[in-house]
Write an enzyme that holds these catalytic residues in place. Structure first.
Site, PDB file in Angstrom:
ATOM      1  N   CYS A 150       0.804  -1.228   0.000  1.00 49.64           N
ATOM      2  CA  CYS A 150       0.000   0.000   0.000  1.00 49.64           C
ATOM      3  C   CYS A 150       0.837   1.278   0.000  1.00 49.64           C
ATOM      4  CB  CYS A 150      -0.963   0.001   1.192  1.00 49.64           C
ATOM      5  SG  CYS A 150      -0.191  -0.304   2.800  1.00 49.64           S
ATOM      6  N   HIS A 242      -2.325   7.015   3.270  1.00 53.97           N
ATOM      7  CA  HIS A 242      -0.882   7.085   3.490  1.00 53.97           C
ATOM      8  C   HIS A 242      -0.340   8.338   2.796  1.00 53.97           C
ATOM      9  CE1 HIS A 242      -1.121   3.290   5.281  1.00 53.97           C
ATOM     10  NE2 HIS A 242      -0.493   2.528   4.410  1.00 53.97           N
TER      11      HIS A 242
END
Length: 344
Positions: A150, A242
């Site tokens: 990710c 993120h």
């Protein structure tokens, strides 16, 4: 033509997000869900502790959970999305591929295997041709394709845009959301009023997966990109999204305008889960921000901003929704690419 699909590890966090994203899908029909032996035989609504931010789809709630075994999955399922823990996936994914199933997997095992495509559809769709090598070497009728980690998938589209200038060196520091660790991954006492400056194995994944994604496939083998990549990964108290601070050095001198134009020039694809614009560029230096920008493009876009020319190279920030673009959505997009390109 509707493609019948299944989700392996369907009761976990990424499995639940897969089911949310498959609800109402224009081309995929969810026909099977699997989980551990403790959940097998129960209805999905009973077995799953549903924690996604929308109601569990009614049709899925009534599905019977199957064992994660090729013999338990119907033969007419064309595509499986794997969100299994990597240790379990390493054991069972080859069995499914040998039995003839095609898997689009979010699990981290085998991402760096020479014959396993690691794919971001907008960046390296040609790497799917590795499946011919995989089938020849392993004798499988099925296949396994992986999406990257990710944090890697947040950064690599921007690096691919910069590669036209001769990408040589990359430094990245991440601020990663707690959902990346799973529902029980980080306790509230650890993360509240705190930042954890280490995520086990994450730095290595960013440093190695990015070089494979940016590599060139010649029809027989994949040559990894020769750029140097170093990463420092930090867990921060945001739920999703993120955020990453990137410094990139290129062979050619580039301006901030060159970089922003390169980011905007990365083309999206005409797939059901594709965002209209892959990389959204912000002029406001305070953006992107997780709470404001993680759901751009339905959670499938990459946000970038804060582009500056510095003595250490081009500095910028990038952001993606880690459980959508960075996990479940990435696996589904790879599945759409597999379908479009005739691999099912």
């Amino acid at each position: 033509m509707t493609v019948r699909v299944g989700v392996l590890g369907a009761t976990g966090a990424v499995g639940q997000r897969c089911i949310q994203l498959l609800d109402g899908h224009s081309e995929f029909e969810l026909a099977a869900v699997t989980a551990s032996e403790d959940s097998a035989g129960k209805s999905y609504g009973e077995a799953a502790k549903w924690r996604v931010d929308s109601p569990i789809p009614d049709a899925v709630a009534d599905l019977t959970v199957r064992e994660t075994d090729p013999d338990a999955v119907p033969d007419d399922v064309d595509l499986l999305f794997s969100s299994l823990p990597s240790g379990v996936a390493a054991e069972v994914e080859p069995d499914f591929a040998e039995a003839g199933y095609v898997l689009s997997s979010n699990s981290s095992n085998d991402r760096l295997a020479d014959d396993v495509p690691l794919v971001i559809p907008e960046i390296n769709p040609d790497h799917l041709e590795l499946l011919e090598v995989q089938r020849d070497e392993r004798g499988w009728d099925g296949a396994v394709v992986k999406n990257p980690n990710c944090s890697t998938i947040t950064m690599v589209p921007t690096l691919a845009a910069l590669d036209q200038f001769g990408l040589e060196r990359v430094h990245v520091s991440t601020l990663q959301a707690v959902s990346g660790a799973g529902y029980s991954g980080v306790s509230s006492m650890e993360i509240l009023d705190n930042v954890i400056p280490h995520i086990g194995g994450e730095e290595e994944k960013m440093e190695t997966e990015s070089k494979k994604l940016l590599g060139e496939f010649d029809g027989a083998e994949l040559a990894r990109h020769d750029a140097e990549v170093s990463a420092s990964c930090n867990r921060v108290p945001t739920i999703d999204g993120h955020l990453e601070n990137v410094w990139a050095e290129t062979e050619r001198d580039v301006t901030e305008a060159d970089v922003e134009d390169a980011f905007r020039g990365v083309e999206s694809l005409d797939l059901p889960r594709s965002p209209d614009q892959l990389i959204e560029v912000f002029e406001d230096p305070s953006r992107p921000q997780p709470r404001l920008d993680r759901t751009l493009g339905g959670g499938m876009a990459i946000a970038a901003g804060g582009v500056q020319a510095t003595p250490a190279g081009i500095q910028y920030n990038c952001l993606a929704h880690n459980t959508i673009r960075g996990a479940a959505g990435a696996a589904i997009l790879n599945g759409e690419l597999l379908d479009r390109d005739g691999w099912l």
